[in-house]
Design an enzyme around this catalytic site. Structure first.
Site, short mmCIF file in Angstrom:
data_model
loop_
_atom_site.label_atom_id
_atom_site.label_comp_id
_atom_site.label_asym_id
_atom_site.label_seq_id
_atom_site.Cartn_x
_atom_site.Cartn_y
_atom_site.Cartn_z
CG HIS A 172 -2.24 0.71 0.95
ND1 HIS A 172 -2.39 1.67 -0.01
CD2 HIS A 172 -3.46 0.58 1.53
CE1 HIS A 172 -3.63 2.13 -0.01
NE2 HIS A 172 -4.31 1.47 0.91
NE ARG A 173 6.13 0.05 2.09
CZ ARG A 173 7.32 -0.53 2.29
NH1 ARG A 173 8.18 0.02 3.14
NH2 ARG A 173 7.63 -1.64 1.65
#
Length: 560
Positions: A533-534
């Site tokens: 998700h980064r």
């Protein structure tokens, strides 16, 4: 012609490694540096070369034998051996006679004629570029032998020791701990010399400096252990308040093991010979910390920033309850079994990846009814070729097309930068008797389904036999974990760092699907996409999964 004994050269910090393959037999003609056999340590496989050219007369080892540096491998009828043999034999005799000392000045010009400054560079170390130097075993003035380990380098998958290509005296060291090196990088300049002059001159530097006895003794003594060039001072007891500047005395495999567990080696007391840190020392240190009987310097500091940094580095997490210590025999019979080597390594990596990467998993379904029919037909048409096409081969090609359309999935984080890759190397999880391994199909975008299927079969066989090399398991952009042959519906695969996504697939099943008029039986393949998700957001992940399902539903789309 003369009979010579070929022995195991310096193979780094390895002892009692197992022979897994013999490459020659009696009667074979071999060249100098030709590979004779393959050995396997707990980290890598390597081939042992011949020190001479000639004809193999007798093998002294067999498959399964354990060998170390100096072990006799075979006898060889060497080419040109008669002329070369007297030189080494005469050197000890000359050195042993005091009357020969006044003759040294006369021999000096000959020694200088046979000596020359040579550059020792990093040889071909496989598919590695810009690997870090983590240990330096030599210093200027040291006498070294050919094949003696000079430095240790480490990639993201393995550690290896780089040997010297020449014997002689180190004149200038060109690298230090922390430097990045690659094939052809200059390690040191060495004043190389012939066998006879080197043997006579080796003891000479000893009286010059008080710090030279160790190298001088190493060059004079035949013991294999004497030329390792590693620190010899015993480490003191654990003292968190004291900062140590010396490199801890441990092998590359122990250093890697410690890093995987987040153990600061400079705080561990070694129980091995001359203070060498062993695996038991590292494990004992971890047990003491987890039980609360010991604190690392990071824990002792009790700084929130330090704790966060330690967690980000994959270290211990202060404040957590210690791991429960349970006597399971109180509840019933038990059996204890050691984890396999692969499970120990992969377990530490998976734990790090799960803790440090913010995983999110999207689930979707792909209708592969038509694709499966095409696969079956393809296998019938190519039955004589011996290549069996699996659904995984189609998945690899479909994933390559999806990576091209969504390039952020073909990337890696490097600090605050995103590295977008222009190549497409796809890893696939292979189930082996010893644990999970991930071979890599390189340049999958340039290969057809049949070629990918053939290469997958070969890599999977090597994985099961434990013969995969580091180059065959590195460089992946995206991984696929397939449980199709086993079962299940959906799961959350763990991302294989430094990749940013992984696809999990389970067993396909026939389900009724409404076509607008009636329910039709369709073959449905469950997809599970885990993503970092980064780097990736939910909308991109949903589009990736949808596009992938469309490709599998109608494989003609891959041509668009």
């Amino acid at each position: 012609m003369a009979l010579v004994e070929v022995k195991v050269p310096d193979i780094g910090d390895f002892k009692d490694v197992e022979i897994i393959e013999l490459l020659v037999k009696p009667g074979d003609t071999v060249k100098a540096e030709q590979s004779l056999l393959t050995v396997e340590s707990d980290k890598a496989s390597m081939e042992i070369p011949s020190s001479h050219a000639g004809v193999v007369k007798e093998l002294k080892v067999k498959l399964g034998d354990k060998i170390s540096e100096g072990t006799l491998l075979l006898t060889l009828e060497a080419e040109g051996g008669a002329a070369a043999a007297p030189a080494p034999a005469s050197a000890p005799a000359a050195a042993a006679q005091p009357a020969a000392r006044p003759e040294a000045p006369k021999g000096a010009p000959a020694a200088s004629a046979e000596s020359a400054l040579v550059d020792v560079v990093v040889p071909d170390i496989g598919d590695f570029d810009e690997v870090a130097v983590i240990e330096v075993f030599i210093k200027p003035g040291d006498s070294i032998k050919a094949e003696q380990s000079l430095i240790t380098v480490e990639s993201d998958k393995a550690s290896m020791e780089i040997p010297s290509s020449h014997a002689g005296v180190v004149k200038d060291l060109k690298v230090k701990v922390g430097d990045k090196v690659k094939k052809g990088s200059l390690i040191a300049t060495v004043q190389a010399s012939g066998a006879a002059p080197a043997a006579a001159a080796a003891p000479a530097p000893a009286p010059v400096s008080a710090s030279a006895p160790a190298p001088a003794a190493a060059s004079a003594a035949p013991s294999p252990a004497a030329d390792k060039g590693v620190p010899t001072a015993a480490l003191p007891a654990h003292e968190p308040a004291v900062l140590k500047t010396d490199l801890p005395h441990a092998s590359p495999s122990i250093r890697k093991f410690a890093r995987e567990l987040g153990v600061p080696l400079e705080e561990v007391k070694g129980s091995g010979p001359k203070g060498r840190i062993t695996q038991d020392d590292v494990q004992g240190f971890v047990k003491s910390v987890m039980a609360g009987g010991l604190q690392t310097r990071a824990q002792a500091a009790k700084a929130p920033a330090g704790a966060a940094a330690g967690a980000a580095a994959g270290g211990s997490f202060p404040g957590l309850l210690p791991w429960p210590q349970v006597d399971f025999t109180k509840f019933g019979p038990v059996e204890r079994k050691d984890l396999s080597r692969i499970k120990k390594i992969s377990g530490a990596n998976l734990h790090r990846n799960w803790v440090l990467i913010p995983h999110v998993t999207n689930h979707d379904d792909a209708d592969i009814t038509d694709l499966e029919a095409f696969r079956v037909q393809l296998n019938k048409e190519n039955e004589k070729s011996g290549v069996k096409v699996t659904m995984l081969a189609f998945l690899i090609k479909a994933c390559v097309a999806a990576l091209k359309k969504f390039p952020e999935f073909n990337a890696s984080l490097d600090g605050e930068q995103l590295v977008l890759k222009q190549y497409f190397h796809i890893g696939f999880a292979a189930d082996t008797p010893n644990g999970l391994m991930v071979p890599v199909i390189r340049d999958a975008d340039k290969k057809g389904i049949l070629q990918i299927s053939k290469e997958m079969s070969e890599l999977a066989a090597k994985a099961r036999d434990g013969k995969l090399g580091p180059a065959e398991m590195t460089g992946g952009c995206f991984s696929i974990s397939s449980l199709g042959g086993i079962g299940g519906t959906y799961f959350t695969p763990i991302i294989n760092a430094p990749e940013v996504a992984i696809l999990g697939v389970c067993k396909s099943a026939t389900r009724p699907v409404w076509d607008g008029k009636a329910f039709q039986p369709r073959l449905i393949l469950p997809l599970s996409l885990s993503w970092d998700h980064r780097v990736i957001d939910g909308a991109a992940a949903a589009r990736f999964n949808t596009y992938l399902a469309q490709l599998l539903g109608d494989f003609r789309r891959i041509l668009l």
